[in-house]
Scaffold this motif. Structure first.
Motif, PDB file in Angstrom:
ATOM      1  N   ILE A   1      76.996 116.058 229.644  1.00  0.00           N
ATOM      2  CA  ILE A   1      76.059 117.181 229.458  1.00  0.00           C
ATOM      3  C   ILE A   1      74.887 116.813 228.560  1.00  0.00           C
ATOM      4  O   ILE A   1      74.001 117.617 228.345  1.00  0.00           O
ATOM      5  CB  ILE A   1      76.788 118.404 228.866  1.00  0.00           C
ATOM      6  N   GLY A   2      74.866 115.606 228.018  1.00  0.00           N
ATOM      7  CA  GLY A   2      73.757 115.224 227.151  1.00  0.00           C
ATOM      8  C   GLY A   2      73.977 113.834 226.587  1.00  0.00           C
ATOM      9  O   GLY A   2      74.920 113.121 226.941  1.00  0.00           O
ATOM     10  N   ALA A   3      73.066 113.449 225.702  1.00  0.00           N
ATOM     11  CA  ALA A   3      73.139 112.142 225.059  1.00  0.00           C
ATOM     12  C   ALA A   3      72.937 112.313 223.567  1.00  0.00           C
ATOM     13  O   ALA A   3      72.099 113.109 223.133  1.00  0.00           O
ATOM     14  CB  ALA A   3      72.079 111.191 225.629  1.00  0.00           C
ATOM     15  N   GLY A   4      73.728 111.602 222.789  1.00  0.00           N
ATOM     16  CA  GLY A   4      73.610 111.635 221.341  1.00  0.00           C
ATOM     17  C   GLY A   4      73.103 110.309 220.801  1.00  0.00           C
ATOM     18  O   GLY A   4      72.737 109.399 221.557  1.00  0.00           O
ATOM     19  N   GLU A   5      73.091 110.212 219.481  1.00  0.00           N
ATOM     20  CA  GLU A   5      72.579 108.996 218.846  1.00  0.00           C
ATOM     21  C   GLU A   5      73.452 107.793 219.153  1.00  0.00           C
ATOM     22  O   GLU A   5      72.973 106.692 219.350  1.00  0.00           O
ATOM     23  CB  GLU A   5      72.495 109.215 217.332  1.00  0.00           C
ATOM     24  N   PHE A   6      74.776 108.010 219.241  1.00  0.00           N
ATOM     25  CA  PHE A   6      75.688 106.886 219.403  1.00  0.00           C
ATOM     26  C   PHE A   6      76.210 106.753 220.829  1.00  0.00           C
ATOM     27  O   PHE A   6      76.847 105.762 221.156  1.00  0.00           O
ATOM     28  CB  PHE A   6      76.875 107.042 218.446  1.00  0.00           C
ATOM     29  N   GLY A   7      75.993 107.703 221.687  1.00  0.00           N
ATOM     30  CA  GLY A   7      76.516 107.628 223.042  1.00  0.00           C
ATOM     31  C   GLY A   7      76.328 108.948 223.765  1.00  0.00           C
ATOM     32  O   GLY A   7      75.479 109.761 223.404  1.00  0.00           O
ATOM     33  N   GLU A   8      77.144 109.172 224.777  1.00  0.00           N
ATOM     34  CA  GLU A   8      77.017 110.376 225.597  1.00  0.00           C
ATOM     35  C   GLU A   8      77.801 111.537 225.007  1.00  0.00           C
ATOM     36  O   GLU A   8      78.760 111.344 224.263  1.00  0.00           O
ATOM     37  CB  GLU A   8      77.514 110.094 227.015  1.00  0.00           C
ATOM     38  N   VAL A   9      77.351 112.755 225.358  1.00  0.00           N
ATOM     39  CA  VAL A   9      78.068 113.981 225.009  1.00  0.00           C
ATOM     40  C   VAL A   9      78.577 114.589 226.310  1.00  0.00           C
ATOM     41  O   VAL A   9      77.812 114.774 227.253  1.00  0.00           O
ATOM     42  CB  VAL A   9      77.166 114.976 224.260  1.00  0.00           C
ATOM     43  N   CYS A  10      79.878 114.864 226.361  1.00  0.00           N
ATOM     44  CA  CYS A  10      80.498 115.325 227.597  1.00  0.00           C
ATOM     45  C   CYS A  10      81.195 116.665 227.367  1.00  0.00           C
ATOM     46  O   CYS A  10      81.492 117.055 226.237  1.00  0.00           O
ATOM     47  CB  CYS A  10      81.525 114.310 228.110  1.00  0.00           C
ATOM     48  N   ARG A  11      81.404 117.349 228.485  1.00  0.00           N
ATOM     49  CA  ARG A  11      82.274 118.518 228.485  1.00  0.00           C
ATOM     50  C   ARG A  11      83.604 118.111 229.077  1.00  0.00           C
ATOM     51  O   ARG A  11      83.659 117.348 230.038  1.00  0.00           O
ATOM     52  CB  ARG A  11      81.665 119.659 229.297  1.00  0.00           C
ATOM     53  N   GLY A  12      84.686 118.582 228.472  1.00  0.00           N
ATOM     54  CA  GLY A  12      86.000 118.205 228.956  1.00  0.00           C
ATOM     55  C   GLY A  12      87.043 119.234 228.560  1.00  0.00           C
ATOM     56  O   GLY A  12      86.723 120.339 228.119  1.00  0.00           O
ATOM     57  N   ARG A  13      88.299 118.848 228.707  1.00  0.00           N
ATOM     58  CA  ARG A  13      89.407 119.746 228.397  1.00  0.00           C
ATOM     59  C   ARG A  13      90.408 119.036 227.502  1.00  0.00           C
ATOM     60  O   ARG A  13      90.621 117.824 227.624  1.00  0.00           O
ATOM     61  CB  ARG A  13      90.095 120.233 229.677  1.00  0.00           C
ATOM     62  N   LEU A  14      90.999 119.815 226.595  1.00  0.00           N
ATOM     63  CA  LEU A  14      91.988 119.313 225.648  1.00  0.00           C
ATOM     64  C   LEU A  14      93.272 120.107 225.840  1.00  0.00           C
ATOM     65  O   LEU A  14      93.270 121.330 225.729  1.00  0.00           O
ATOM     66  CB  LEU A  14      91.469 119.448 224.215  1.00  0.00           C
ATOM     67  N   LYS A  15      94.352 119.412 226.152  1.00  0.00           N
ATOM     68  CA  LYS A  15      95.656 120.058 226.330  1.00  0.00           C
ATOM     69  C   LYS A  15      96.666 119.352 225.446  1.00  0.00           C
ATOM     70  O   LYS A  15      97.021 118.198 225.651  1.00  0.00           O
ATOM     71  CB  LYS A  15      96.100 119.950 227.805  1.00  0.00           C
ATOM     72  N   GLN A  16      97.087 120.057 224.384  1.00  0.00           N
ATOM     73  CA  GLN A  16      98.057 119.526 223.450  1.00  0.00           C
ATOM     74  C   GLN A  16      99.353 120.317 223.548  1.00  0.00           C
ATOM     75  O   GLN A  16      99.367 121.489 223.941  1.00  0.00           O
ATOM     76  CB  GLN A  16      97.509 119.586 222.019  1.00  0.00           C
ATOM     77  N   ALA A  17     100.429 119.656 223.188  1.00  0.00           N
ATOM     78  CA  ALA A  17     101.739 120.285 223.273  1.00  0.00           C
ATOM     79  C   ALA A  17     101.777 121.536 222.395  1.00  0.00           C
ATOM     80  O   ALA A  17     101.357 121.513 221.230  1.00  0.00           O
ATOM     81  CB  ALA A  17     102.820 119.293 222.837  1.00  0.00           C
ATOM     82  N   GLY A  18     102.283 122.616 222.972  1.00  0.00           N
ATOM     83  CA  GLY A  18     102.408 123.859 222.222  1.00  0.00           C
ATOM     84  C   GLY A  18     101.132 124.652 222.107  1.00  0.00           C
ATOM     85  O   GLY A  18     101.108 125.686 221.446  1.00  0.00           O
ATOM     86  N   ARG A  19     100.024 124.178 222.732  1.00  0.00           N
ATOM     87  CA  ARG A  19      98.740 124.886 222.649  1.00  0.00           C
ATOM     88  C   ARG A  19      98.160 125.056 224.040  1.00  0.00           C
ATOM     89  O   ARG A  19      98.410 124.263 224.949  1.00  0.00           O
ATOM     90  CB  ARG A  19      97.743 124.127 221.766  1.00  0.00           C
ATOM     91  N   ARG A  20      97.363 126.115 224.213  1.00  0.00           N
ATOM     92  CA  ARG A  20      96.713 126.334 225.481  1.00  0.00           C
ATOM     93  C   ARG A  20      95.639 125.280 225.726  1.00  0.00           C
ATOM     94  O   ARG A  20      95.034 124.765 224.784  1.00  0.00           O
ATOM     95  CB  ARG A  20      96.065 127.724 225.515  1.00  0.00           C
TER      96      ARG A  20
END
Length: 936
Positions: free
Chosen positions: A628-647
């Protein structure tokens, strides 16, 4: 009886008109004609009422082309009401049309013996219709249903003895909604000639601005209307900001460009800056932007047009971390003059730099150790216990020391020279070889000594040979002494066991053993303490005591294991306790409920800061969906985070680009170390980091509406003032929290504020931030590196002296307020940074934006006080905004705004103010020095 005379007088109008050339009005807009009476090749046959009124007359213009005109001159008869109506004119979808009338009028004073009803004016009407349905009687010949446009009066009239004077008038009307319309002319008693009627509309012609093409666009329904025209990038250009649009004003002129395009890699702007042309063979352009094509770097070449990179010549390469526009380089030659120095089982190696470094500055060295047997079999890699110091690979210095070699052994050492492109070459690195043979060396230390048997006067001992005998063991020396006594005794043994005799009973002895070869003695074993027995029992053998020995050894082993475990636990507790104590000291509360911010750069190892403040996330929990964009050190992305016990949740993912240096990795993760310390609803939340993966990732909460400045520009005028103040209150609350933690942001601007789907604003981007030392009465941050400073948002003391405080953040917050109320307008518009600094130094401040409440602009001015101690604290700013939200009536008192004039004066598009960009900027500076700014 007089009619023929007056008709003859009126007929004089046409010949006089024909003698005068038609005047063309030069306009900047493009005009599209809907109807022009001069195009007629036959009679116009327009509808008249009554028949004795308007009369169609033929004539010739100065080029002897026939034209058709209408005239009327019934001035002798009172109460004239003569109508003339054109044919049906289709409007072709336009909303506003213009009518150009050329006519002449006889001066009433020059006509003798006429009643007072003589006129020198006539009326212009129009009538809309969905088709050509008008008749001689419909619509009715009166003002309603006709719509009056204007009463037309001449600028000049003529007398009988003078030549006819032609008047030209242009009138417009709209908005039009039906398929077409009729024009009608009403004469109430004038002596005049209607020479020509032209109906047209204005439009903005196809144009190119900011490398975007905007189509031909008709003007709006009103003279003040602005019609949006969407744009598209020219060929070989790409969008850099969206949406692409231009505004077509009522005069058919383009203004206020929004969004822009730029030439893609491999293409450069043309000389007229309207298109992107391909780079010629032998030249390239590696990045998109306004730059020009450049000749291929050294050792590279391209034979095609539109190249974004020049491929390297054979034998030359670019490293993965090299920029596409960097020169191609090659691998280095072998190191020169390798010198070796053997000292028993140690070796010192030195060498000189290669004759050819390959054209690079990232030259390092590898040292490869190989052990060679006495037969003719190939040499093999050395064992891992061989120590090469300071290290084997990636050496910057040209000297190493090798230890723990075997004695009397032949070794081969390769000293390799490698650089950033060595991995690109399929051949092995170039190296120099040195062969050595180690000398005789003393043996290593004897392992732990064991007690086999003890009596009242003897100790029976055993031990294992040294791990590295480095030759044939000639004998062992046993050294012993009573505990607490300095005098020692020695005995020797040809075997790995011995009996020490002549000892005192029930006495503890300290024993050490060392081995001897032809090279001399090795090191002693660690001291061991054994005790003789109280009574002698010569009949008792070792075999008799074997079960006791085994049991004792097992118990001792268990005790040793237990002691080791306890020692490790104690060490961990001691370490964690000290770290906890250190952390608690740093995190102690300086005031109830507020913690102290810890600068991650104060850690000796920055990784410790990451592990303390950021949660490590497993790579399997993260899914990247799109960039979704670019930052000073690399790319900026949209994604998903799924951890145990959390939505599962949507997150923003910052990536560290490949080929990073250790410093770049440290600086990249430092922002996470900073964010991990904050917990506030108006500060961006860190979810965790991935430091063990490639690439390195930082995971934060996802803000659906992105940066505040672009979000406001996209939604210009859509929010109420209460909503805008609510956004400002959230930003102030976040900054109050950071200020209470003794934290200075240094780069507070609308571009660094993120907005979620509920319009909650959160402070982000902590790349320029540093810890604020509050040990002094005037805590500041002094930048010794002289980094880039955002001039338009930075307080004057921070620009002049690099003094950053919470007060300088308050100044920046005032600029953010101005950005929010102006819907993302650029502070100080197109003024240069130098002009901004000069104006601020002379106490000039930004004027209130359009429709800005007086109380908000007053708060801005307080934030911009030159004396930083007079600026309000963030706690007071939050309190003030809370009061405004509770008393919405205070937001309805609006200041007198100068922003509209300033924006118009600052426009640089052609046709906006008829002035060049330089003239416009000079006007801005003059206005800033006279009336528009506000002194504080």
């Amino acid at each position: 009886m007089d009619s023929p005379l007056w008709l003859r007088l009126c007929s004089l109008l046409v010949p006089l008109v024909l003698l005068v050339p038609l005047l063309l009005v030069r306009v900047r807009a493009v005009e599209e004609t809907l109807m022009d009476s001069r195009w007629a090749t036959t009679e116009l046959a327009w509808t008249t009422f009554p028949e004795s009124g308007w009369e169609e007359v033929s004539g010739y213009d100065d080029s002897m082309s026939p034209i058709r005109t209408y005239q009327v001159c019934n001035v002798r008869q009172p109460n004239q009401n003569n109508w003339l109506r054109t044919d049906f004119i289709p409007r072709k979808g336009v909303l506003r049309v213009y009518v150009e009338l050329k006519f002449s009028v006889r001066d009433c004073a020059s006509i003798p013996n006429i009643p007072g009803s003589c006129k020198e004016t006539f009326n212009l009407f129009y009538y809309e219709s969905d088709g050509d349905t008008a008749t001689d009687t419909s619509p009715l010949w009166r003002e309603n249903p006709y719509v009056k446009v204007d009463t037309i009066a001449p600028d000049e009239s003529f007398s009988l003895l003078e030549a006819g004077r032609i008047n030209t008038k242009v009138r417009s009307f709209g908005p039009l909604s039906r398929a077409g319309f009729y024009l009608a002319f009403q004469d109430l008693g004038a002596c005049m000639s209607l020479i020509s009627v032209r109906v047209f509309y204005k439009k903005c012609s196809t144009t190119i601005a900011n490398y975007a093409v905007f189509p031909e666009t008709a003007t709006g329904a009103e003279a003040t209307s602005l019609v949006i025209a969407p744009g598209a990038c020219v060929t070989n250009a790409m969008e850099v900001s969206v949406p692409l649009k231009l505004y077509c004003n009522g005069d058919g002129e383009w203004m206020v460009p929004v969004g822009s395009c730029t030439c893609i890699a491999g293409y450069e702007p043309s000389a007229d800056s309207t298109q992107c042309q391909a780079c010629f063979p032998g030249t390239f352009k590696s990045k998109f932007g306004e730059g020009s094509c450049a000749p291929c770097p050294s050792n590279s070449r391209t034979g095609s047009r539109g190249s974004n990179i020049c491929p390297c010549l054979s034998g030359f390469y670019r490293a993965d971390s090299d920029a596409p526009d960097s020169a191609c380089t090659t691998i280095p030659s072998a190191p020169r003059n390798v010198i070796s120095s053997v000292n028993e089982t140690s070796l010192a190696l030195e060498w000189e730099e290669p004759e050819d470094t390959g054209g690079r500055s990232d030259l390092v060295y590898n040292v490869v150790c190989k052990k060679c047997l006495r037969d003719r079999s190939p040499c093999t890699r050395c064992d891992d216990n061989v120590d090469v110091g300071p290290r084997r690979l990636g050496l910057r210095q040209r000297k190493v020391v090798v230890r723990n070699l075997q004695a009397h052994t032949r070794y081969s050492f390769e000293v390799q020279a490698v650089n950033g492109v060595s991995g690109k070459n399929l051949m092995s690195p170039r190296y120099s070889t040195v062969n050595i043979t180690t000398n005789q060396a003393a043996p290593s230390a004897v392992p732990t000594v064991h007690l086999m048997r003890s009596t009242s006067d003897t100790l029976s001992l055993s031990w294992l040979p040294p791990e590295k005998p480095n030759g044939v063991i000639l004998d062992y020396e046993i050294k012993y002494h009573e505990r607490g006594q300095p005098m020692s005794h020695t005995v020797t043994s040809q075997h790995s066991s011995a009996k020490v005799e002549g000892l005192r009973g029930a006495t503890p002895y300290v024993v050490q053993v060392r081995a001897r070869t032809v090279a001399g003695y090795g090191r002693y074993s660690n001291p061991m303490e054994f005790s003789t027995s109280l009574h002698s029992d010569p009949q008792k053998s070792v075999q008799d005591q074997l079960p006791l020995i085994i049991g004792s050894a097992s118990a001792g082993l268990l005790v040793i294991v237990a002691l080791v475990v306890m020692a490790v636990v104690c060490l961990k507790k001691q370490r964690s306790g000290s770290e906890l104590e250190y952390t608690e000291k740093l995190q102690q509360y300086i005031s109830p409920g507020v913690k102290v911010y810890i600068d991650p750069f104060t850690y000796e190892d920055p990784n410790d800061a990451i592990h303390e403040f950021a949660k490590e996330i497993d790579i399997s929990c993260v899914k990247i969906e799109e960039v979704i964009g670019a930052g000073e050190f690399g790319e900026v992305c949209r994604g998903r985070l799924k951890q145990a016990g959390r939505r599962e949740m949507v997150v923003a993912i910052k990536t560290l680009k490949a080929g990073y240096t250790e410093r770049q990795r440290r600086d990249f993760l430092a922002e996470a170390s900073i964010m991990g310390q904050f917990d506030h609803p108006n500060v961006i939340r860190l979810e965790g980091v991935l430091t063990r993966s490639c690439p390195v990732l930082i995971i934060t909460e996802f803000m659906e509406n992105g940066a505040l400045d672009s979000f406001l520009r996209l939604n210009d005028g859509r929010f109420t003032m209460t909503q805008l103040v609510g956004m400002l209150r959230g930003i102030a609350a976040g900054m109050k929290y950071l200020s209470d933690m003794n934290y200075v942001h240094r780069d507070l601007a609308a571009r660094n504020i993120l907005v979620n789907s509920n319009l909650v604003c959160k402070v982000s981007d902590f790349g320029l931030s540093r810890f604020l030392d509050d040990t002094s009465a005037d805590p500041t941050y002094t930048s010794s590196l002289g980094g880039k400073i955002p001039i338009r948002w930075t307080a004057p003391e921070a620009i002049a002296f690099r003094k950053f405080t919470s007060a300088s953040d308050v100044w920046s917050y005032g600029i953010v307020m101005w950005e929010v109320v102006s819907y993302g307008e650029r502070p100080y518009w197109d003024m240069s940074n130098q002009d901004v600094m000069t104006a601020v130094e002379q106490d000039y401040r930004l004027p209130p934006p359009m429709d800005c409440p007086m109380v908000l602009h007053q708060l801005m001015l307080e934030c911009w006080m030159k004396e930083r101690n007079l600026r309000p604290k963030f706690c007071r700013i939050v309190s003030t905004l809370d009061k405004l939200l509770r008393n919405a009536a205070s937001l309805k008192v609006v200041t007198s705004s100068y922003s509209g004039d300033l924006l118009r004066l600052g426009a640089t598009l052609p046709g906006h103010n008829r002035k060049s960009p330089d003239d416009s900027q000079e006007i801005i500076r003059q206005q800033m020095s006279q009336t528009l700014p506000i002194r504080v």
